[in-house]
Scaffold this motif. Structure first.
Motif, short mmCIF file in Angstrom:
data_model
loop_
_atom_site.label_atom_id
_atom_site.label_comp_id
_atom_site.label_asym_id
_atom_site.label_seq_id
_atom_site.Cartn_x
_atom_site.Cartn_y
_atom_site.Cartn_z
N ALA A 238 0.64 -0.93 0.02
CA ALA A 238 -0.32 0.11 -0.11
C ALA A 238 0.92 1.31 0.06
N LYS A 239 2.33 1.37 1.06
CA LYS A 239 3.48 2.57 0.59
C LYS A 239 3.19 2.47 -0.65
N THR B 242 2.22 2.24 -3.67
CA THR B 242 1.62 1.79 -4.34
C THR B 242 0.78 3.50 -3.81
N ARG B 243 0.70 3.73 -2.68
CA ARG B 243 0.51 5.58 -2.56
C ARG B 243 1.77 6.60 -3.18
N SER B 244 3.19 6.06 -2.75
CA SER B 244 4.42 6.65 -3.13
C SER B 244 4.33 6.60 -4.79
N THR C 89 1.87 7.17 -6.69
CA THR C 89 0.51 7.96 -6.90
C THR C 89 0.54 9.25 -7.11
N LYS C 90 1.03 9.69 -5.81
CA LYS C 90 1.78 11.09 -5.68
C LYS C 90 3.14 11.51 -6.47
#
Length: 141
Positions: free
Chosen positions: A125-126, A128-130, A132-133
């Motif tokens: 999840a980290k 994927t979020r990284s 995205t940002k």
């Protein structure tokens, strides 16, 4: 009425330790409403009471510290038009407050480690979020 107000585990508050005060209730009404003293204020000196064992009294004093005035617990009731019903409501509130205050605390938490799958899901999840940002960043020229 009984001589004592039962709490839990055979513990009871003697009615002789309670003091009552009555006044006129506030709130809406028409002509000649609330001419009787229907508002009830119930006081119990928890700090000097002999009703509770020492351990329970200390626990209650600690948990009810924000509600106590010089060691005295004050409960009011004014939602009913009759003084007797307000007295019963005040007693019920007192019982609920003290019962919750003398209840034993939750069992101690036994620390556990997260499972391997939980750690992997968190890291995915980290990541994927990284990504995205990173896609939100300005493109470099």
């Amino acid at each position: 009425m009984a001589d004592e107000i039962p709490l839990r585990g055979g513990v009871a508050i003697p009615r002789s330790e309670l003091s009552w005060r009555f006044s006129r209730s506030s709130g809406p009404g028409g002509q000649s409403v609330n001419t009787a003293d229907s508002r009830v204020e119930l006081r119990w000196d928890l700090a000097s009471s002999g009703a509770l064992p020492r351990v329970l009294r200390e626990r209650a004093l600690e948990r009810l510290a924000g509600r106590l005035v010089d060691g005295v617990l004050i409960v009011t009731a004014q939602e009913h038009r009759e003084q007797l019903r307000n007295r019963r409501a005040a007693e019920a509130r007192l019982v609920a407050l003290v019962t919750a205050a003398i209840a034993p605390g939750p069992p101690a938490r036994r620390p556990t480690r997260p499972s391997r799958g939980a750690v992997q899901r968190r890291l995915d999840a980290k990541r994927t979020r990284s990504v995205t940002k990173q896609l939100r960043a300005r493109p470099e020229h």
